[in-house]
Design an enzyme around this catalytic site. Structure first.
Site, mmCIF file in Angstrom:
data_model
loop_
_atom_site.group_PDB
_atom_site.id
_atom_site.type_symbol
_atom_site.label_atom_id
_atom_site.label_comp_id
_atom_site.label_asym_id
_atom_site.label_seq_id
_atom_site.Cartn_x
_atom_site.Cartn_y
_atom_site.Cartn_z
ATOM 1 N N ASN A 13 0.804 -1.229 0.000
ATOM 2 C CA ASN A 13 0.000 0.000 0.000
ATOM 3 C C ASN A 13 0.836 1.278 0.000
ATOM 4 O O ASN A 13 0.388 2.312 -0.456
ATOM 5 C CB ASN A 13 -0.968 0.009 1.194
ATOM 6 C CG ASN A 13 -0.331 -0.446 2.479
ATOM 7 O OD1 ASN A 13 0.331 -1.471 2.524
ATOM 8 N ND2 ASN A 13 -0.522 0.307 3.536
ATOM 9 N N SER A 20 -10.814 -4.975 0.604
ATOM 10 C CA SER A 20 -11.858 -4.034 1.037
ATOM 11 C C SER A 20 -12.463 -3.390 -0.200
ATOM 12 O O SER A 20 -11.721 -2.982 -1.103
ATOM 13 C CB SER A 20 -11.238 -2.898 1.856
ATOM 14 O OG SER A 20 -11.163 -3.222 3.204
ATOM 15 N N THR A 67 -25.635 -9.300 11.214
ATOM 16 C CA THR A 67 -26.558 -8.990 10.120
ATOM 17 C C THR A 67 -25.794 -8.523 8.890
ATOM 18 O O THR A 67 -24.915 -7.654 8.989
ATOM 19 C CB THR A 67 -27.558 -7.901 10.561
ATOM 20 O OG1 THR A 67 -28.287 -8.404 11.671
ATOM 21 C CG2 THR A 67 -28.511 -7.526 9.439
ATOM 22 N N CYS A 116 -3.548 4.168 8.356
ATOM 23 C CA CYS A 116 -3.854 3.400 9.562
ATOM 24 C C CYS A 116 -2.804 3.583 10.651
ATOM 25 O O CYS A 116 -2.995 3.183 11.788
ATOM 26 C CB CYS A 116 -3.952 1.910 9.227
ATOM 27 S SG CYS A 116 -4.917 1.637 7.777
HETATM 28 N N1 PMP Z 1 -4.407 -4.362 3.739
HETATM 29 C C1 PMP Z 1 -3.903 -3.416 2.952
HETATM 30 C C2 PMP Z 1 -2.787 -3.772 2.014
HETATM 31 C C3 PMP Z 1 -4.396 -2.108 2.988
HETATM 32 O O1 PMP Z 1 -3.873 -1.176 2.193
HETATM 33 C C4 PMP Z 1 -5.450 -1.820 3.887
HETATM 34 C C5 PMP Z 1 -6.017 -0.409 3.970
HETATM 35 N N2 PMP Z 1 -5.063 0.591 4.072
HETATM 36 C C6 PMP Z 1 -5.952 -2.847 4.693
HETATM 37 C C7 PMP Z 1 -5.410 -4.115 4.582
HETATM 38 C C8 PMP Z 1 -7.064 -2.609 5.672
HETATM 39 O O2 PMP Z 1 -8.229 -2.235 5.016
HETATM 40 P P1 PMP Z 1 -9.474 -1.677 5.837
HETATM 41 O O3 PMP Z 1 -8.959 -0.508 6.625
HETATM 42 O O4 PMP Z 1 -10.473 -1.297 4.803
HETATM 43 O O5 PMP Z 1 -9.939 -2.765 6.732
#
Ligand code: PMP
Length: 383
Positions: free
Chosen positions: A152, A200, A242, A329
């Site tokens: 990422n 996602s 749900t 994150c």
């Molecule tokens: N894995 C990767 C490689 C990501 O880039 C991300 C989001 N930055 C995630 C997992 C986590 O995704 P989410 O925050 O939508 O759960």
């Protein structure tokens, strides 16, 4: 607000997806697990249609698709969900990389505290791990190999194809975090050999808060992944709770559009990258790409501007473009990117690095204009 160039953090929702979702929120409010009325049945039809759309994009069967709240949850289920099988089989060894998303890294760290043995492979400055290093670490008691498809922060494609080929038929589960590649490297994912795959929807212009865990069948049997939460039997018990029908429908639509349009999207993303390279050249600013660009996707660059602190650059050019210097994150408090650190990049160089990521639908004109402002800011800082 300037141009949005942080698609790897979250891509804007496709308005066509949003329209369909709004209709579902307005008109299809039943619970997909209600068996006693048409409203429930209607919701179930929508969910199963979305499951087919996801399966079609990935080239798998819809019985292998499980909806979750996102890649974080999918990664957690894929890894922690093997705990029961691990206790039965005695396999307690996990291999992963130092450049995984925290949703994998923190999960395996938690597993380590519970008695698992973890091996972490780091790449070199290329940003790509060496598949041989992973293969050499495999042992009799290896339970799981978990490797991301595309990083990422750098956009570097990892050798999951080679690792998947090696692991095929072996008694080791292979999990791929495909959050940054799903809907982009469509043919590559279809070719991949894996047991579990996460993504996602919001990274492919679907809604936030919905994701997928794929569990591939081996000889008609799903991997022995168990739910990590107690609750109902939704999603075959893998993910109780749900089912958010509108989100699921949005995820399905995003997958359908990605499947229909990924070739044209690829061309457009490639041309934006070419334009970026061109603008950098024309500007004459000193810059270096982090990671081997031969393995980089066409929607991301991680660039270093020597002498320019990324924090200062991002603040000063905020009105022109939204870019980042690490994963959203982990960005609550500034600390140098652990991904670039794992690549062996010195801290002072990490502090000069930014990530720019885009989608197929951005305006080239807007991009040229705002990148021009950004590069002017770089020039001023670099003096
Ligand atoms: N894995 C990767 C490689 C990501 O880039 C991300 C989001 N930055 C995630 C997992 C986590 O995704 P989410 O925050 O939508 O759960």
């Amino acid at each position: 607000m300037g141009i949005y160039l942080d698609y790897n953090a979250s891509a804007p929702i496709d308005p066509r997806v949003l329209d369909v979702m709004i209709d579902v929120y307005r008109n299809s409010y039943g619970n997909a697990d209600s068996r006693t009325h048409d409203h429930g049945e209607n919701a179930r039809i929508l969910v199963e249609n979305a499951r087919k759309q996801v399966a079609s994009l990935l080239g798998i069967t819809s019985s292998e698709v499980f909806f979750t709240s996102g890649a974080t949850e999918s990664n957690n289920i894929a890894i922690q969900g093997l705990d029961e099988y691990s206790n039965q089989s005695g396999k307690k060894h996990i291999i992963t990389t130092g450049i995984e998303h925290k949703a994998v890294l923190e999960t395996v760290k938690a597993m380590q505290k519970r008695g698992y043995e973890i091996d972490i492979v780091n790449p070199n400055a290329s940003g790509r791990i060496d598949p041989k290093q992973v293969i050499e670490l495999i042992r009799e008691d290896t339970l799981l190999v978990s490797i991301m498809h595309v990083n990422n922060e750098t956009g570097i494609i990892q050798p999951v194809e080679e690792i998947g080929e090696f692991l095929e038929g072996k008694n080791v589960f292979f999990h791929v975090d495909a959050t940054q590649s799903c809907g982009k490297l469509v043919d590559e994912i279809r070719r991949l050999k894996y047991d579990m795959l996460s993504f996602s929807a919001h990274k492919l212009s679907g809604p936030q808060g919905i994701g997928v865990l794929v569990l591939r069948k081996r000889r008609y049997k799903l991997p022995p992944v168990k739910s990590i939460m107690y609750g109902g039997q939704q999603e075959h018990g893998i993910r109780p709770g749900t089912i958010p029908v509108a989100l699921v429908v949005g995820c399905g639509m995003a997958c359908e559009f990605a499947e229909k349009e990924y070739q044209i999207n690829c061309i457009s993303m490639k041309s934006i990258k070419a334009e970026l390279v061109n603008l950098l050249k024309q500007s004459g600013v000193e810059h270096y790409f982090n990671g081997d660009q031969n393995y980089c996707v066409d929607s991301t660059v991680n660039i270093r501007f020597p002498g320019v602190m990324s924090e200062a650059l991002m603040i000063s050019s905020k009105q022109y473009c939204s870019i980042s210097n690490g994963s959203a994150c982990t960005s609550k408090s500034y600390s140098p990117s652990y991904v670039l650190e794992a690549m062996g990049i010195p801290v002072n160089e990490i502090e000069e690095s930014v990530r720019i990521s885009w989608g197929a639908n951005i305006s080239l004109e807007e991009f040229q204009k705002n990148m021009g402002y950004l590069l002017n800011a770089v020039k001023q800082f670099a003096i």
